[in-house]
Design a protein around this motif. Structure first.
Motif, PDB file in Angstrom:
ATOM      1  N   MET A   1       0.834  -1.173   0.000  1.00  0.00           N
ATOM      2  CA  MET A   1       0.000   0.000   0.000  1.00  0.00           C
ATOM      3  C   MET A   1       0.888   1.249   0.000  1.00  0.00           C
ATOM      4  SD  MET A   1      -2.761   1.378   2.854  1.00  0.00           S
ATOM      5  CE  MET A   1      -2.618  -0.126   3.709  1.00  0.00           C
ATOM      6  N   LYS A   2       0.439   2.274  -0.700  1.00  0.00           N
ATOM      7  CA  LYS A   2       1.160   3.531  -0.764  1.00  0.00           C
ATOM      8  C   LYS A   2       0.684   4.454   0.355  1.00  0.00           C
ATOM      9  CE  LYS A   2       1.740   5.338  -4.948  1.00  0.00           C
ATOM     10  NZ  LYS A   2       1.621   6.253  -6.100  1.00  0.00           N
ATOM     11  N   VAL A   3       1.623   5.190   0.949  1.00  0.00           N
ATOM     12  CA  VAL A   3       1.324   6.169   1.987  1.00  0.00           C
ATOM     13  C   VAL A   3       1.926   7.494   1.561  1.00  0.00           C
ATOM     14  CG1 VAL A   3       1.833   6.851   4.367  1.00  0.00           C
ATOM     15  CG2 VAL A   3       1.218   4.486   3.861  1.00  0.00           C
ATOM     16  N   MET A   4       1.163   8.572   1.762  1.00  0.00           N
ATOM     17  CA  MET A   4       1.654   9.916   1.452  1.00  0.00           C
ATOM     18  C   MET A   4       1.446  10.814   2.665  1.00  0.00           C
ATOM     19  SD  MET A   4       0.387  10.351  -2.463  1.00  0.00           S
ATOM     20  CE  MET A   4      -0.851   9.072  -2.474  1.00  0.00           C
ATOM     21  N   MET A   5       2.421  11.694   2.882  1.00  0.00           N
ATOM     22  CA  MET A   5       2.337  12.661   3.972  1.00  0.00           C
ATOM     23  C   MET A   5       2.775  14.025   3.454  1.00  0.00           C
ATOM     24  SD  MET A   5       3.884  10.788   7.325  1.00  0.00           S
ATOM     25  CE  MET A   5       4.782   9.331   6.800  1.00  0.00           C
ATOM     26  N   THR A   6       2.171  15.052   4.040  1.00  0.00           N
ATOM     27  CA  THR A   6       2.589  16.414   3.744  1.00  0.00           C
ATOM     28  C   THR A   6       2.396  17.259   4.989  1.00  0.00           C
ATOM     29  OG1 THR A   6       2.503  18.190   2.096  1.00  0.00           O
ATOM     30  CG2 THR A   6       0.389  17.340   2.882  1.00  0.00           C
ATOM     31  N   ASN A   7       3.145  18.338   5.066  1.00  0.00           N
ATOM     32  CA  ASN A   7       3.038  19.250   6.199  1.00  0.00           C
ATOM     33  C   ASN A   7       2.341  20.527   5.790  1.00  0.00           C
ATOM     34  OD1 ASN A   7       5.733  17.601   6.627  1.00  0.00           O
ATOM     35  ND2 ASN A   7       4.962  18.199   8.630  1.00  0.00           N
ATOM     36  N   GLY A   8       1.806  21.244   6.770  1.00  0.00           N
ATOM     37  CA  GLY A   8       1.164  22.527   6.547  1.00  0.00           C
ATOM     38  C   GLY A   8       0.490  22.985   7.814  1.00  0.00           C
ATOM     39  N   THR A  54       4.227   0.537   2.305  1.00  0.00           N
ATOM     40  CA  THR A  54       4.055  -0.143   3.581  1.00  0.00           C
ATOM     41  C   THR A  54       4.822  -1.462   3.563  1.00  0.00           C
ATOM     42  OG1 THR A  54       1.878   0.847   3.798  1.00  0.00           O
ATOM     43  CG2 THR A  54       2.357  -1.026   5.218  1.00  0.00           C
ATOM     44  N   VAL A  55       5.758  -1.618   4.490  1.00  0.00           N
ATOM     45  CA  VAL A  55       6.527  -2.844   4.644  1.00  0.00           C
ATOM     46  C   VAL A  55       5.755  -3.816   5.530  1.00  0.00           C
ATOM     47  CG1 VAL A  55       8.661  -3.833   5.581  1.00  0.00           C
ATOM     48  CG2 VAL A  55       8.735  -1.666   4.348  1.00  0.00           C
ATOM     49  N   ASP A  56       5.142  -3.290   6.594  1.00  0.00           N
ATOM     50  CA  ASP A  56       4.375  -4.101   7.530  1.00  0.00           C
ATOM     51  C   ASP A  56       3.324  -3.204   8.167  1.00  0.00           C
ATOM     52  OD1 ASP A  56       3.585  -6.309   9.018  1.00  0.00           O
ATOM     53  OD2 ASP A  56       5.216  -6.147  10.469  1.00  0.00           O
ATOM     54  N   GLN A  57       2.208  -3.813   8.572  1.00  0.00           N
ATOM     55  CA  GLN A  57       1.171  -3.045   9.244  1.00  0.00           C
ATOM     56  C   GLN A  57       0.374  -3.938  10.170  1.00  0.00           C
ATOM     57  OE1 GLN A  57      -1.102  -1.629   5.808  1.00  0.00           O
ATOM     58  NE2 GLN A  57      -2.845  -2.803   6.557  1.00  0.00           N
TER      59      GLN A  57
END
Length: 167
Positions: A1-8, A54-57
């Protein structure tokens, strides 16, 4: 699964969250500002994001609670060692009161992995850190040695957040 993060700013990130209600985006904050977290395949949410696989969850992330991110720079050669260590972890954290979820995230654009844990509250995390289960989970790792682990590409650092409830 792909994960995205951003700040603001929290306000800006909450507007993004409202604009994309289907995305199940989490918004969190600490003293330094806000962070938006998204798991899925929508590549159009953020203009500038950090992308991970995601490597593991374990567990499902919830829209409220406390998040701790251990940011660990890893050398290219050390990636298999680092990932194997987490894939074969003892699993002590799952039984801790207040534990909600865990994500091991492989960076696609940098060398810094993220080990994300979610807790019901900050006290649950502190109880984990002072528990025998924590000691057992970390007893045979390089984290308890003075020298950096062989996979290290620099010092690790921790960021902590409170989730912000959607409007």
């Amino acid at each position: 699964m792909k994960v995205m993060m951003t700040n603001g700013t929290v306000d800006f990130l909450q507007k993004l969250q409202q604009k994309h209600p289907e995305a199940n985006m989490l918004v969190m904050e600490n003293a330094n500002g806000g962070l938006a977290y998204y798991e899925g395949n929508n590549d159009d949410l953020f203009e500038e994001e950090r992308v991970y696989e995601t490597v593991d969850q374990v567990g499902e992330l919830k829209p409220d609670g406390y998040v701790v991110m251990n940011n660990i720079p890893v050398t290219d050669e050390g990636r298999p060692i680092f990932e194997d260590r987490f894939k074969n972890r003892k699993g002590n954290i799952e039984g801790m009161p207040g534990f909600t979820a865990l994500r091991i995230l492989r960076p696609l654009q940098s060398s810094t992995y993220v080990v994300l844990t979610q807790w019901e509250d900050a006290n649950s995390f502190q109880n984990w850190k002072s528990s025998q289960a924590f000691e057992q989970a970390h007893q045979n790792t390089d984290a308890h040695k003075r020298d950096r682990p062989s996979f290290s590409a620099g010092p690790a650092y921790v960021t902590q957040y409170n989730l912000v409830k959607p409007h």
